[in-house]
Design a protein around this motif. Structure first.
Motif, short mmCIF file in Angstrom:
data_model
loop_
_atom_site.label_atom_id
_atom_site.label_comp_id
_atom_site.label_asym_id
_atom_site.label_seq_id
_atom_site.Cartn_x
_atom_site.Cartn_y
_atom_site.Cartn_z
N ARG A 121 29.83 45.52 44.65
CA ARG A 121 29.72 45.93 46.12
C ARG A 121 29.83 44.69 47.14
O ARG A 121 30.46 44.76 48.08
N ILE A 122 28.80 43.81 46.90
CA ILE A 122 29.04 42.57 47.72
C ILE A 122 30.48 41.95 47.99
O ILE A 122 30.92 41.70 48.98
N TYR A 123 31.11 41.88 46.92
CA TYR A 123 32.54 41.39 46.72
C TYR A 123 33.61 42.37 47.23
O TYR A 123 34.85 42.09 47.47
N GLY A 124 33.25 43.59 47.69
CA GLY A 124 34.02 44.68 48.18
C GLY A 124 34.95 45.43 47.29
O GLY A 124 35.95 46.02 47.67
N TYR A 125 34.42 45.60 45.86
CA TYR A 125 35.15 46.29 44.98
C TYR A 125 34.66 47.58 44.86
O TYR A 125 33.29 47.85 44.92
N SER B 136 34.46 49.52 42.05
CA SER B 136 33.67 49.59 40.84
C SER B 136 33.92 48.40 40.02
O SER B 136 34.67 47.29 40.60
N ALA B 137 32.93 48.24 38.95
CA ALA B 137 32.99 47.04 38.19
C ALA B 137 34.37 46.45 37.28
O ALA B 137 34.90 45.74 37.51
N VAL B 138 35.05 47.84 37.30
CA VAL B 138 36.23 47.82 36.53
C VAL B 138 37.22 47.10 37.49
O VAL B 138 37.98 46.10 37.26
N ASP B 139 37.22 47.51 38.86
CA ASP B 139 37.97 47.14 39.78
C ASP B 139 37.85 45.35 39.93
O ASP B 139 38.82 44.78 40.02
N LEU B 140 36.46 45.21 39.93
CA LEU B 140 36.38 43.56 40.00
C LEU B 140 36.61 42.83 38.86
O LEU B 140 37.47 41.88 38.93
N VAL B 141 36.57 43.47 37.62
CA VAL B 141 36.87 42.77 36.49
C VAL B 141 38.38 42.49 36.38
O VAL B 141 38.92 41.63 36.08
N CYS B 142 39.23 43.82 36.87
CA CYS B 142 40.66 43.62 36.87
C CYS B 142 41.16 42.60 37.99
O CYS B 142 42.22 42.09 37.63
N SER B 143 40.49 42.65 38.90
CA SER B 143 41.09 41.56 40.10
C SER B 143 40.76 40.16 40.04
O SER B 143 41.45 39.38 40.26
N ILE B 144 39.46 39.68 39.45
CA ILE B 144 39.08 38.61 39.26
C ILE B 144 39.10 38.06 37.82
O ILE B 144 38.22 38.27 37.11
N SER B 145 40.10 37.07 37.80
CA SER B 145 40.05 36.48 36.39
C SER B 145 39.72 35.05 36.65
O SER B 145 39.51 34.41 35.48
N ASP B 146 39.91 34.16 37.58
CA ASP B 146 39.37 32.99 37.82
C ASP B 146 38.72 32.98 39.06
O ASP B 146 39.31 32.93 40.07
N ILE B 147 37.39 32.86 39.10
CA ILE B 147 36.37 32.73 39.97
C ILE B 147 36.67 31.48 40.91
O ILE B 147 36.75 31.65 42.17
N GLN B 148 37.05 30.44 40.45
CA GLN B 148 37.22 29.24 41.12
C GLN B 148 38.52 29.45 42.29
O GLN B 148 38.12 29.11 43.57
#
Ligand SMILES: Nc1nc2c(ncn2[C@@H]2O[C@@H]3COP(=O)(O)O[C@H]4[C@@H](O)[C@H](n5cnc6c(=O)[nH]c(N)nc65)O[C@@H]4COP(=O)(O)O[C@H]3[C@H]2O)c(=O)[nH]1
Length: 716
Positions: free
Chosen positions: A191-195, A197-209
């Motif tokens: 939610r904080i990062y604007g996604y 769902s959790a799946v949405d976040l996992v699929c979108s961010i693979s490199d935090i840096q």
């Protein structure tokens, strides 16, 4: 022990066994019995009949159920009866399934112990078959697992509780690999990062840096802190939300390692602190920027200056500090009001900002004073060019409230590291160079010089000595007589202060009054003058038997003192001087702040019975519209109009106009600085009432003035 034959006995009865084997078997049976009875649990064997008739129950029964084994074997009590009713069905089913599948069973359920408490038991067993392959009996082992069960329940409850906290927390909670992949996180993080769902976040961010941090170096900083301290606290950074929006987050995290100390992952929390950050930034902006122009203010100046000094050192370049003062600001502000003044400042702020580079800074110090910090300079000529640009930009015409203006500015420049190496001195030098530029006719720029420094030192020395002068009684008053033009008689005198430091030559008020005014010392000095002039006026009046008005200068700062009226009143009372014998000369520049309170103070002074004169009339900004409301007795024409009379005939018109104006308002008009017979004759000719000047007398020592008075008394 139960009275029924044991299983081994049953088995033995069904086959032929030779005697030595028989003895061995009996020995083994004894051992087995001992073993079964000493097991931590209950061994049993029951027939597969309608009542599950117990044929063997181990001694462990007592501890497990609270009943003797005999009670089960004699069917006084049965296992089903002590099983919690809702658990009976699953137990029967487990055993039933085992029988039908010919397999072992294992089931856990609750029984009611003889002491009335509930116990968890684990029962494992298997069916026994007869020769025909029919199930004949069930053999099993029951153990008390209450402790384990309770621990499991507690663990499950705790797990549920923590899961609920994890799922419902407002803070984001995460586990990541050190190389920036999410292992686990809660819905709040998504939610904080604007996604969505959790799946949405996992699929979108693979490199935090690279994908999350606005400044990827921040992740490196995070990892360095982790390596050094094993944790980070309140780590603030800007991150991208899904849509590209930038937010501020604060992270608290720590390393999680295995038993061998090998790093497994990072675990931490994330809080969205954008609102607080924005508020802090807003507060900081307000504290460091000028509300009117949006330029950095005095608070930021010292910081920036220090920062730029660092840059100049690093790149062996120069830094210019330019003090800019608008020349006509007061005039516009006073004549057209604060609104117009504010507009002018905004226009000028924008012009100054447009004359410098991005990397430079324009600061508004307050009022009409600005400071420019120009960085990365290598030649003085670069600065001259920039300053030329500032002068012409400021001097471009501007329109405020439908009126056109042309404003100029005076600039003083000091250079780092040539002139000084510290911020305070650089600013002080630029300021004094600006004064020099004002004195050099305005609309120009001046560099700080050693000679200027010399003057600055002298000025500081003068200021220091001025502070001690009152205590050391180094002041005295001179008196310059005033002459009635028609009769030629002395009609009064102006008290003029002199500073006579012991063993030194006399210092002119023109050099120390402005300093006293700036530093505030004028308040004490002015009070001394007031008392001294009243005291000496009483003495003179008594000696010469006539009441002669003595004029005393009241500086703008003195005039603004809230207790001026009571100070004048007490000077009169202390000395016993007739108020009509005291005249206060007030310069037009006292009026600049607030016409209403200016008139009110004049009125209160007038009510004391003292005379009032407007000094240096014609050079200030007083509006003719207000003049009629001033309760003053005299207009004192500034000496520039008189002294230039011969050279500048245009002054004739001005002098005539002032005399006519004064008379039309029922005021007397006096001219000062009269040095020649021509000037005197001219003033007499245009109806000027009184005069004062070297032509008749310079300011005189009290004794000399007394002598002049007695001579004039004799003459008359
Ligand atoms: N060139 C020329 N000058 C003439 C002539 N006649 C008079 N003066 C000078 O002109 C100044 C007149 O005083 P001001 O305009 O009030 O100007 C005064 C006044 O503004 C201030 N001042 C002097 N005494 C006091 C004081 O007691 N209190 C305050 N607040 N200011 C004072 O210092 C200024 C300068 O005072 P002074 O040096 O005494 O200078 C005096 C006087 O000596 C003349 O014919 N030609």
């Amino acid at each position: 022990m139960i009275g029924q034959p044991g299983l081994l006995q049953i088995a033995a009865s069904r086959m032929y066994i030779n005697p030595s084997l028989q003895a061995k078997l009996e020995n083994s049976e004894r051992m087995l019995k001992a073993l079964l009875n000493n097991l931590d649990g209950m061994v049993y064997c029951c027939l597969y009949d309608a009542d599950w008739t117990m044929v063997f129950v181990g001694d462990g029964c007592k501890q497990l159920t609270g009943y003797d084994a005999q009670a089960f074997v004699s069917s006084e009590i049965c296992l089903e009866a002590i099983t919690i009713p809702e658990d009976r069905e699953p137990v029967n089913k487990a055993i039933g399934d085992a029988i039908s599948n010919g397999k072992r069973f294992a089931v856990e359920y609750r029984i009611i112990h003889a002491d009335g408490r509930t116990r968890w038991v684990s029962e494992r067993g298997c069916p026994l078959y007869d020769d025909n392959g029919e199930v004949e009996a069930i053999e099993g082992f029951m153990q008390d697992v209450t402790q384990r069960k309770l621990s499991e329940v507690a663990a499950r409850d705790a797990e549920e509780r923590y899961r609920s906290i994890f799922e419902n927390a407002l803070e984001g909670i995460y586990q990541t690999t050190p190389d920036g992949h999410y292992l686990n996180f809660n819905p709040a993080l998504a939610r904080i990062y604007g996604y969505e769902s959790a799946v949405d976040l996992v699929c979108s961010i693979s490199d935090i840096q690279q994908q999350l941090y606005v400044d990827p170096d921040k992740r490196q900083e995070f990892i360095t802190l982790m390596n050094v301290h094993g944790q980070v606290s309140n780590f603030e950074a800007q991150v991208y939300r899904k849509g590209g929006e930038i937010i501020w987050i604060s992270e608290n995290a720590h390393e999680v390692k295995d038993r061998d100390g090998k790093l497994l992952f990072y675990e931490g929390t994330v809080e969205d602190i954008t609102e607080r950050k924005n508020y802090e930034q807003q507060i900081e902006y307000q504290a460091t920027h000028d509300a009117l122009t949006g330029l950095p203010n005095r608070t930021l100046l010292a910081d920036r200056l220090q920062q730029y000094i660092g840059i100049a050192d690093r790149y062996t370049s120069k830094l210019a500090v330019a003090f800019v003062d608008l020349d006509q600001f007061k005039l516009i502000n006073d004549s057209m009001g604060h609104h117009a003044g504010d507009e002018l400042l905004k226009i000028m702020a924008a012009r100054l900002a447009s004359c410098v580079r991005e990397s430079d800074t324009v600061v508004r110090l307050g009022g009409d004073e600005f400071v420019l910090l120009l960085t990365g300079l290598h030649k003085i000529e670069d600065i001259s060019e920039s300053m030329q640009r500032v002068l012409s930009s400021v001097a471009g015409p501007c329109t405020i409230e439908d009126r056109d203006f042309v404003v100029s500015c005076s600039i003083g420049i000091s250079i780092y590291p040539d002139d000084a190496r510290d911020t305070t001195t650089l600013l002080k030098y630029a300021d004094s160079a600006m004064y020099k530029s004002k004195q050099s006719g305005r609309n120009n720029f001046q560099f700080y010089t050693d000679e200027l420094n010399q003057r600055l030192m002298e000025r500081l020395d003068l200021e220091y000595r001025l502070r001690l002068a009152l205590e050391n009684e180094e002041f005295l008053l001179h008196y310059q007589p005033k002459l009635a033009l028609v009769s030629g008689a002395i009609c009064g005198a102006e008290a003029l202060i002199r500073w006579q430091p012991a063993g030194e030559s006399m210092i002119s008020p023109a050099s120390f009054i402005p300093i006293a005014e700036e530093t505030g010392l004028i308040e004490d000095i002015g009070l001394w003058v007031l008392h001294e002039a009243c005291r000496q006026a009483v003495k003179l009046n008594r000696l010469y038997g006539r009441e002669l008005p003595i004029a005393v200068n009241v500086s703008p700062r003195q005039f603004r003192q809230s207790d001026l009226v009571s100070m004048v009143r007490s000077a009169l009372l202390n000395s016993g001087l007739n108020p009509a014998c005291l005249e206060l000369e007030i310069t037009e520049s006292s009026l600049v702040h607030d016409t209403g309170s200016f008139i009110k103070t004049l009125q209160e002074l007038k009510n004391l019975g003292v005379g009032l004169a407007i000094d240096d009339f014609g050079t200030g900004y007083s509006s003719m519209a207000y003049l009629k409301d001033f309760p003053v007795d005299r207009l004192k024409i500034d000496q520039v109009f008189v002294s230039n009379l011969e050279a500048e005939p245009s002054n004739i018109a001005i002098l005539k106009a002032i005399v006519a104006l004064g008379h039309s308002l029922n005021m007397k008009v006096i001219a000062e600085g009269v040095e020649t017979a021509y000037q005197k004759a001219f003033l007499l000719g245009i109806g000027c009432d009184e005069m004062q000047g070297y032509h008749f007398s310079k300011p005189l020592h009290m004794d000399t003035f007394g002598k002049l008075l007695s001579d004039s008394c004799l003459k008359n």
